[in-house]
Write an enzyme that holds these catalytic residues in place. Structure first.
Site, short mmCIF file in Angstrom:
data_model
loop_
_atom_site.label_atom_id
_atom_site.label_comp_id
_atom_site.label_asym_id
_atom_site.label_seq_id
_atom_site.Cartn_x
_atom_site.Cartn_y
_atom_site.Cartn_z
N ASP A 144 -32.27 17.57 79.81
CA ASP A 144 -31.77 16.66 78.79
C ASP A 144 -30.24 16.52 78.92
OD1 ASP A 144 -31.25 15.24 76.54
OD2 ASP A 144 -32.31 16.58 75.18
N CYS A 152 -39.69 11.11 76.71
CA CYS A 152 -38.74 12.22 76.58
C CYS A 152 -38.65 12.57 75.11
CB CYS A 152 -37.38 11.87 77.19
SG CYS A 152 -36.54 10.48 76.40
N ASN A 205 -36.06 9.27 73.41
CA ASN A 205 -36.20 7.90 73.91
C ASN A 205 -34.88 7.12 73.92
OD1 ASN A 205 -38.09 4.86 73.12
ND2 ASN A 205 -37.75 5.77 75.11
N CYS A 260 -32.21 8.59 76.25
CA CYS A 260 -31.51 9.01 77.48
C CYS A 260 -32.44 8.94 78.69
CB CYS A 260 -30.93 10.41 77.34
SG CYS A 260 -29.75 10.59 75.98
N ARG A 261 -33.31 9.94 78.86
CA ARG A 261 -34.08 10.05 80.11
C ARG A 261 -35.19 9.01 80.25
NH1 ARG A 261 -35.49 16.14 79.02
NH2 ARG A 261 -35.40 15.21 76.93
P1 4NP Z 1 -33.64 12.17 75.56
O1 4NP Z 1 -32.35 12.92 74.98
O2 4NP Z 1 -34.84 12.98 75.11
O3 4NP Z 1 -33.45 12.21 77.03
O4 4NP Z 1 -33.62 10.78 74.96
C1 4NP Z 1 -32.22 13.22 73.60
C2 4NP Z 1 -31.69 12.29 72.77
C3 4NP Z 1 -31.53 12.57 71.42
C4 4NP Z 1 -31.93 13.79 70.92
C5 4NP Z 1 -32.48 14.73 71.77
C6 4NP Z 1 -32.63 14.44 73.11
N1 4NP Z 1 -31.74 14.08 69.55
O5 4NP Z 1 -31.99 15.23 69.15
O6 4NP Z 1 -31.36 13.19 68.77
#
Ligand code: 4NP
Length: 157
Positions: A126, A11, A14, A16-17
């Site tokens: 997201d 994702c 790294n 959340c998803r």
């Molecule tokens: P993920 O969510 O891609 O599902 O882990 C996010 C977590 C952090 C950020 C963006 C998406 N960020 O911009 O820090």
């Protein structure tokens, strides 16, 4: 121990998803006794060596899985050699992965929801800018994806 398949969930951050997908898929792999290596990584560098988002940890814990020890990492060039399947969560992930991948590895890349009949091309949104309920929705969608992924491998092992 050598693995028949190795899956990298990807994702953006790294936290959340993809850690959710990693935890949920490991549970399916263990339940079905499949010989598959599982990991996750982010496209971006912001959360290297950070634990998952507290909301991710809380949602995953509801399902009896402790991921407090997971640490964020950024995808590396050698991942495209090492993994047999590189599975993104949204179209932006796929675009970024295809840009990075050597041509020999491009066919390893797809969306998690591509494994769910009738859901090909569907994104896992997201939840980072959302609330705890969004993380619950994300878990449900991720679990639907990884359970179909487990069936996909079960038929190939
Ligand atoms: P993920 O969510 O891609 O599902 O882990 C996010 C977590 C952090 C950020 C963006 C998406 N960020 O911009 O820090």
């Amino acid at each position: 121990m050598s693995f028949a398949f190795s899956v990298l969930f990807v994702c953006l951050g790294n936290i959340c998803r993809s850690p959710m997908a990693e935890a949920a898929f490991i549970a399916e792999v263990e339940k079905r006794n499949l010989n598959i290596n599982v990991d996750s990584a982010g496209i971006g560098p912001w959360h290297i060596d950070n634990p998952p988002d507290p909301r991710t940890i809380k949602e995953v814990a509801k399902h009896g899985i402790d991921i407090r020890h997971y640490l964020g990492r950024q995808i590396q060039p050698h991942d495209f050699q090492q993994f047999t399947h590189i599975i993104g969560m949204d179209h932006k992930n796929i675009t970024a992965l295809l840009k990075m991948a050597p041509s020999s590895a491009k066919d390893k890349i797809c969306l998690l929801m591509d494994f769910v009949p009738g859901q090909q091309g569907t994104e896992i949104a997201d939840p980072y800018y959302g609330n705890q309920d969004d993380f619950e929705r994300t878990w449900k969608q991720v679990y639907q994806g990884v359970s179909h992924l487990a069936v996909y491998f079960e038929q190939r092992l």
